[in-house]
Each structure stands twice: as C-alpha cells, then as structure tokens.
Design an enzyme around this catalytic site. Structure first.
Site, short mmCIF file in Angstrom:
data_model
loop_
_atom_site.label_atom_id
_atom_site.label_comp_id
_atom_site.label_asym_id
_atom_site.label_seq_id
_atom_site.Cartn_x
_atom_site.Cartn_y
_atom_site.Cartn_z
N HIS A 186 0.65 -1.00 0.34
CA HIS A 186 0.11 -0.10 0.52
C HIS A 186 1.04 1.59 -0.22
O HIS A 186 0.61 2.08 0.16
CB HIS A 186 -1.16 0.12 1.01
CG HIS A 186 -2.28 -0.82 0.99
ND1 HIS A 186 -3.45 -0.51 0.71
CD2 HIS A 186 -2.32 -2.35 1.57
CE1 HIS A 186 -4.10 -1.66 0.41
NE2 HIS A 186 -3.49 -2.92 0.23
N GLU A 217 -8.63 4.38 -7.29
CA GLU A 217 -7.36 5.10 -7.90
C GLU A 217 -8.28 5.66 -9.46
O GLU A 217 -7.64 6.11 -10.28
CB GLU A 217 -7.02 3.99 -8.61
CG GLU A 217 -7.47 2.95 -9.52
CD GLU A 217 -8.71 1.94 -8.27
OE1 GLU A 217 -8.71 2.64 -7.14
OE2 GLU A 217 -8.98 0.58 -9.15
#
Ligand SMILES: [Mg+2]
Length: 299
Positions: A186, A217
C-alpha cells in the site's frame, strides 16, 4: 504570519485619498489603487485582492453598488471589503455592513487604527484561505478532492448552460491498480497515486481546466469551453504523460508499467439538467476504454 504578499486594493474617486492610504500601507502589503467603481470591478474580475478599502461616494458606480456586485459573484464573494468613507450616519454604516462589508471606517481616520484594522482583517483572511485550501485538497495527493470537484463542476455546468458553450469531462482510472497494491504494497500504491496525480495536475495549461482525485484510483478533469475533439487531445496528453513516468508494474496485463484508461464526454448543458449526466456519460466511455484493452481514450 507573513502578510507581505497580501494584496490590498484601494478604491476612492479622490486621488489624494488613495495616495494617503497607499503611503500608510505600502511598506506592509502589495498595494494597488483605482479611482472609480467601474475600474474596481474591472480590476477584481482579473485579479482577486485579499482586502478592498472602498470609498462610498463616487460618481457612476458608488461603493455600495461595487460591494453588492462583488458579493453577488461566486468568485469574488469572499473578498473582504472595508468601507472607508466620510458618510458618518449610523444608517450609512448599517447599510454598508448589511451589504456584506466586514468593517466601516469613517474619515477623518486615525492612521494607527486603520493600520491595525487592516492587519487584523488580513490575518483573518489568510486563516480562512488556509482552511478553505485544506478542505478542498486531497490529503494523500495534494490535488483537489472530490468535494472541490463537485463544487467546481456544478458552477461550470451552470455557467456553460447560461453561455450555451460545451463543457467536457474526463474520467480516468489507473489500470490494474488492485494488482499493483497487492504486489507492491500500500505504501508503494500511495506513492503511485501521488505521482499520477502530480502528472495529471501538471499536464493542464489553462487556468480554467481542473483536475481532482475522484476517489480510490480514479481521477477526473473538468474542461470548460472545450469541444470533444480538444478534450480528446488533452486526454491523450494525460495518457502519454502517465506512460512517461514509467512506474514499473509487472502485474499489469496491459504493459510493464503503470497506465491509465480514460473516458471523455462533452455536453452543452440543457436547462433543468444536472451535471451527473456528464459524469455518467464519461463513466460509460471509461468502461469502453477498459473493455477495449485499457491504456486508451474513448468517447
Ligand atoms: Mg468619494
């Protein structure tokens, strides 16, 4: 707090008055002066000051009218206005404050008190700018956030409706970002998001074009007064600039580096419609771009 960069606009039809105030304040702030209401409105249209010291009695457009117009405009409504006037009836002051001015100074004034009040108002203005920035920025990528995007799109939708001009929107998604996160972790994912956000933000050149993080995203660009063809050109620039970052992504089924898919939509908004229409259209085209193999633009 550093106030040296603060811009103060002085408005008075008598040049001796603006000259006096300028002399009083010029060592502390950036000072500009205009000598009638029309010039004041014109000035503020192109550049927003941090504070306006505004005379009331002026020929043509008086100070009340200037204040009213600035407060009615979304862009200038937060510019603090201080009336500085020889009108000293309570009714005048009440009228000025009711129109949205933050302060009312009567002439003849005490120089130290004017300097102190101007400083206090500028400190408040800077603090409020700071808060506004924080609430409009995405914490991770430092570009505009979803909240800011919603406001911007709503305003531009209304503007395009009034002016009967095209408004374009680009919705973008990082290809195989889940796989990126799963394999690189992450922290690397966050770093990837930051790099993509910065690249998109640097790719726009017009001051009215706007880029934000839409969520996860996904990113979004709002392009006022932009035809479908011109939006496609910018979308291609976005796409290529992300490729140029060459962020290694061995788990992408498209390329060996990070890529994005883009959906473009353009509309001239009709009356009584919502900008959601434009987002949905761009989203359908983003889906097409993914279905067709990703790392591409569709409209
Ligand atoms: Mg006057």
């Amino acid at each position: 707090m550093d106030l040296k960069d603060c811009k103060v606009l002085l408005v008075d039809d008598i040049k001796a008055n603006t000259a006096l105030l300028k002399k009083l304040l010029k060592s502390d702030y950036q000072i500009d002066t205009v000598n009638d209401g029309k010039d004041a409105l014109h000035y503020i249209e192109s550049s927003l000051p941090d504070l306006v010291l505004l005379d009331i009695v002026m020929p043509d457009i008086d100070g009340y009218e200037v204040c009213q117009q600035l407060k009615a405009d979304e862009r200038s409504k937060d510019v603090p206005i201080v009336f500085i006037t020889s009108l000293n009836e309570e009714g005048d002051e009440y009228k000025g404050l009711k129109l949205g001015a933050i302060d009312y100074i009567t002439k003849p004034f005490n120089k130290n008190i004017v300097r102190a009040r101007v400083r206090n108002h500028l400190i408040t203005k800077k603090q409020s700018d700071l808060l506004k920035n924080l609430s409009n920025l995405d914490g991770l990528t430092s570009i505009s956030n979803r909240y800011c995007f919603d406001n911007y799109l709503n305003n531009e939708w209304q503007r395009a409706m009034r002016s009967d001009e095209p408004l374009s929107l680009i919705l973008m998604d990082i290809d195989f970002f889940k796989q990126y996160n799963d394999h690189y972790g992450h922290l690397a994912g966050d770093d990837c998001l930051k790099q993509v956000a910065q690249s998109l933000d640097c790719s726009i050149k017009r001051s009215t074009d706007f880029v934000a993080r839409y969520g996860g995203e996904e990113f979004v660009a709002v392009l006022p007064k932009t035809s479908s063809d011109d939006a496609i050109i910018l979308a291609e620039i976005f796409r290529k600039n992300i490729e140029k970052l060459v962020i290694k992504h061995e788990f992408s089924s498209t390329e060996q580096h990070v890529t994005i898919s883009l959906g473009v939509a353009t509309m001239i908004p009709e009356r009584n419609t919502l900008p959601q229409l434009l987002i949905e259209a761009a989203d359908r085209n983003l889906y097409k771009a993914k279905e067709s193999g990703r790392n591409q633009v569709k409209r």
